[in-house]
Design an enzyme around this catalytic site. Structure first.
Site, short mmCIF file in Angstrom:
data_model
loop_
_atom_site.label_atom_id
_atom_site.label_comp_id
_atom_site.label_asym_id
_atom_site.label_seq_id
_atom_site.Cartn_x
_atom_site.Cartn_y
_atom_site.Cartn_z
N ASP A 13 0.88 -1.19 0.00
CA ASP A 13 0.00 0.00 0.00
C ASP A 13 0.90 1.23 0.00
OD1 ASP A 13 -2.41 1.59 0.37
OD2 ASP A 13 -1.84 1.85 2.45
N SER A 14 0.27 2.39 -0.14
CA SER A 14 1.03 3.64 -0.07
C SER A 14 1.50 3.93 1.36
CB SER A 14 0.16 4.80 -0.55
OG SER A 14 -1.02 4.86 0.23
N CYS A 76 -4.26 -1.51 -1.96
CA CYS A 76 -4.46 -0.08 -2.14
C CYS A 76 -5.42 0.07 -3.33
CB CYS A 76 -3.12 0.58 -2.46
SG CYS A 76 -3.25 2.31 -2.94
N GLU A 155 -3.76 8.95 8.83
CA GLU A 155 -2.30 8.87 9.04
C GLU A 155 -1.90 9.65 10.30
OE1 GLU A 155 0.38 7.70 6.68
OE2 GLU A 155 -1.09 6.64 5.46
N CYS A 187 -11.08 2.79 -0.12
CA CYS A 187 -9.70 3.17 0.17
C CYS A 187 -9.33 2.38 1.42
CB CYS A 187 -9.60 4.67 0.44
SG CYS A 187 -7.97 5.18 1.05
N HIS A 189 -7.48 2.89 3.78
CA HIS A 189 -7.37 3.65 5.03
C HIS A 189 -8.73 3.78 5.74
CE1 HIS A 189 -3.48 4.95 3.48
NE2 HIS A 189 -3.25 5.65 4.58
N1 DGL Z 1 -4.89 3.48 0.89
C1 DGL Z 1 -4.87 3.92 -0.45
C2 DGL Z 1 -6.05 3.43 -1.24
O1 DGL Z 1 -6.65 2.45 -0.91
C3 DGL Z 1 -4.67 5.34 -0.76
C4 DGL Z 1 -4.15 6.32 0.19
C5 DGL Z 1 -3.30 7.30 -0.56
O2 DGL Z 1 -3.81 8.29 -1.11
O3 DGL Z 1 -2.12 7.02 -0.62
O4 DGL Z 1 -6.40 4.02 -2.25
#
Ligand code: DGL
Length: 273
Positions: A13-14, A76, A155, A187, A189
């Protein structure tokens, strides 16, 4: 040569968001090892171009393959939206993303055929959830909305905070007005602020967290490819974590998401790959 069944699964993931997917893999496939990579130097992915996301994803896959993983989960949505097809064409290793599993559950669950999707700007602009959902059921109306402030709030660790509630209300009112009965957390997150989203949307709206279905898809894929770990070679702590920056910050955050203390998090230079 056939990959080793006891090799780890690569998950990336990022940043920390993909840990929500890693957590479901740990729960549902307890005999599998995991190598996790969080691209903490280049987060967020959500506002970056398709070509950069593809380049980052390829670098990370090269790194994970060097760790001799047997399969890869793109944990991600943004990277799944932009890079999954490309990397599947380029690499022989089995690779799955998180978008298709979420769309499938939403299509099964919606009663009034009004599905909302929240995600990064990149994911929402790609329209990928809508295209999967429409293929599954052309009668479904899909309402997408980018929620770019959610990632920095997560975050920052503001998971239960009045500011997060205020932002949630501003972003999600539209879904109430448009009467969606199912909302995809598009997402990785966002499951971390699920309780705030739940509080705002109310109990009657189904929240879809694609992480669980992704873990089940991974299980099915490993079975199909005859790659399920026998589990005998399990190490005491079978999970390894790598990041591209700020290893200590990641370690502290990961410890709050996973039911383990994440002892070892190593920083690597991802631009080398
Ligand atoms: N967690 C990431 C996703 O599912 C993105 C978060 C980011 O913008 O890096 O898209």
């Amino acid at each position: 040569m056939k990959p080793d069944r006891d090799a780890p699964i690569g998950v990336f993931d990022s940043g920390v968001g993909g840990l929500t997917v890693a957590r479901e893999i740990m729960r549902n496939l307890p005999s599998e090892k995991i190598v996790y990579f969080g691209d903490t130097a280049r987060v967020p992915y959500g506002a970056k171009s398709r070509e950069n996301i593809i380049r980052y994803s390829k670098q990370i896959i090269h790194f994970l393959m060097e760790q001799q993983v047997k399969a890869i989960v793109i944990a991600c949505n943004t990277a799944s939206a932009f890079a999954l097809d490309e990397v599947r064409d380029e690499f022989e290793i089995p690779i799955i993303g998180v978008i298709e599993p979420g769309a499938r559950v939403a299509a099964e669950e919606t009663k009034n055929k009004r599905v909302g999707v929240i995600g990064t700007v990149g994911t929402i602009d790609s329209g990928i959830h809508a295209s999967y959902l429409k293929k599954l059921d052309p009668d479904i109306t899909v309402i997408g909305k980018a929620c770019p402030l959610f990632v920095p709030l997560v975050e920052e660790g503001w998971l239960h905070d009045p500011v997060t509630m205020e932002v949630t209300a501003r972003y999600l009112q539209e879904f109430k007005d448009k009467n969606v009965d199912t909302l995809i957390l598009g997402c990785t997150h966002y499951p971390l602020i699920r309780s705030t989203i739940r509080e705002f949307m109310g109990e009657e709206v189904r929240l879809v967290n694609p992480a669980y279905e992704t873990a089940l898809d991974l299980k099915a894929l490993l079975q199909k490819k005859d790659l399920v770990s026998a589990g005998q070679e399990q190490e005491e702590f079978p999970y390894r974590f790598y990041v591209s920056d700020l290893a200590d910050k990641f370690k502290a955050f990961a410890g709050s998401i996973l039911p383990y203390d994440v002892e070892t998090t190593k920083k690597i230079d991802i631009e080398k790959y």
